[in-house]
Design an enzyme around this catalytic site. Structure first.
Site, PDB file in Angstrom:
ATOM      1  N   SER A 136      52.879  51.280  59.183  1.00 27.18           N
ATOM      2  CA  SER A 136      53.017  52.621  58.626  1.00 27.18           C
ATOM      3  C   SER A 136      54.480  53.026  58.774  1.00 27.18           C
ATOM      4  O   SER A 136      55.377  52.288  58.389  1.00 27.18           O
ATOM      5  CB  SER A 136      52.079  53.592  59.343  1.00 27.18           C
ATOM      6  OG  SER A 136      52.215  54.915  58.854  1.00 27.18           O
ATOM      7  N   TYR A 151      56.341  59.392  50.088  1.00 26.23           N
ATOM      8  CA  TYR A 151      56.382  58.252  51.000  1.00 26.23           C
ATOM      9  C   TYR A 151      55.535  58.530  52.235  1.00 26.23           C
ATOM     10  O   TYR A 151      54.730  57.679  52.653  1.00 26.23           O
ATOM     11  CB  TYR A 151      57.832  57.966  51.405  1.00 26.23           C
ATOM     12  CG  TYR A 151      57.948  56.858  52.431  1.00 26.23           C
ATOM     13  CD1 TYR A 151      57.696  55.538  52.077  1.00 26.23           C
ATOM     14  CD2 TYR A 151      58.307  57.135  53.750  1.00 26.23           C
ATOM     15  CE1 TYR A 151      57.795  54.514  53.008  1.00 26.23           C
ATOM     16  CE2 TYR A 151      58.402  56.123  54.687  1.00 26.23           C
ATOM     17  CZ  TYR A 151      58.149  54.816  54.318  1.00 26.23           C
ATOM     18  OH  TYR A 151      58.238  53.810  55.251  1.00 26.23           O
ATOM     19  N   LYS A 155      52.061  56.639  53.788  1.00 27.46           N
ATOM     20  CA  LYS A 155      52.001  56.129  55.148  1.00 27.46           C
ATOM     21  C   LYS A 155      50.951  56.859  55.986  1.00 27.46           C
ATOM     22  O   LYS A 155      50.370  56.279  56.912  1.00 27.46           O
ATOM     23  CB  LYS A 155      53.386  56.207  55.802  1.00 27.46           C
ATOM     24  CG  LYS A 155      54.397  55.259  55.163  1.00 27.46           C
ATOM     25  CD  LYS A 155      53.897  53.802  55.183  1.00 27.46           C
ATOM     26  CE  LYS A 155      54.918  52.817  54.684  1.00 27.46           C
ATOM     27  NZ  LYS A 155      54.444  51.412  54.762  1.00 27.46           N
TER      28      LYS A 155
END
Length: 280
Positions: A136, A151, A155
């Site tokens: 992650s 983003y 994650k």
């Protein structure tokens, strides 16, 4: 006979993935390394051998992923450790990012890992052993980075399904580790790795400042060493009872600590109101 574990590493042509593959081979492990361009792996490491298998793979293509995993098992006889490392950063505020840009990020960062998991877990379940590392980011634990919301969202998704996967695999003796790296000195923030929005909106000053800080100041000055990260992953893979959550870097610990403190403070300040919903 070489009894070292077989590692399957995605996104292995550069950055932390490439560093990990080189470190594994140096320590006598067998490695299948994937990239969108197998030639880059061959140029960096060498041709296929008894210990190394460079494979071209598109993580977003489920059938291709299935074929490559089968090829890996055929080559080495098994897979012991899976590292879902493939991914990229798309910057931009949520308003300015297009549907195409959003879906592309989720296709690689989220669905790509799920494709690999879907086709490796049958082998791990059957042998009742193995280890899955899902990479992650500290941005998958704390998301208050303007211009990096997409983003972070991908994650956060990795974090969510990894926690569930750890429970699902537990009964089969398969370990699962969720990795939250901080800033590592790789080419992750370099041109060609980070994608900026196709249609930026100028009024988002904080997002532009955050983007420029990452691309111009942070890139090349990250505080963490990818070589040391690779060593940590190898050590964790050899633990008898590895933990699910692995934060990498002092900065990752600092960011996570600040969020934990903030949540605890906000929960306490709203506790009476937040707990007033119970049916009496």
């Amino acid at each position: 006979m070489n009894t070292k574990k077989v590692w399957f590493v995605t996104g292995a042509s550069k950055g932390m993935g490439l560093t990990l593959v080189k470190k594994l081979l140096l320590n006598g492990y067998r490695v299948a390394a994937t990239s969108r361009n197998a030639e880059s792996l061959i140029n960096e490491i060498g041709d296929a051998s008894e210990t190394f298998l460079p494979v071209e793979m598109d993580v977003t293509n489920d059938n291709n992923v299935k074929e490559v995993i089968a090829k890996t098992v055929n080559h080495f006889g098994t897979i012991n450790v899976v590292v879902n490392n493939a991914g990229f950063a798309q910057t931009g505020t949520l308003e300015e990012l297009s549907d195409k840009e959003v879906k592309s990020s989720f296709d690689v960062n989220v669905f790509g890992s799920l494709n690999v998991i879907r086709h490796t877990t049958p082998f791990l379940r059957e042998q009742k052993s193995g280890h899955i590392f899902n990479i992650s980011s500290i941005g998958g634990y704390i998301g208050n980075f303007p211009g990096f919301g997409l983003y972070c969202a991908t994650k956060f998704a990795v974090a969510g399904f990894t926690e569930a996967l750890a429970e699902e695999m537990n009964e089969f003796g398969v370990h699962v580790t969720l990795v939250y790296p901080g800033y590592f000195r790789t080419n992750f923030l370099s041109k060609g790795s980070v994608k900026t929005p196709a249609n930026p909106i100028k009024v988002y000053e904080s997002a532009r400042e955050s983007e420029q800080a990452h691309l111009n100041q942070i890139d090349g000055n990250q505080p963490n060493d990818p070589e040391k990260a690779a060593e940590v992953l190898i050590k964790v893979s050899e633990q008898e009872a590895p933990l699910v959550h692995l934060f990498l870097g002092k900065d990752a610990y600092q960011h996570a600590g600040m969020k934990i403190e903030r949540i605890q403070a906000e929960m306490a300040s709203n506790q009476q109101l937040g707990m007033s919903t119970e049916i009496i």
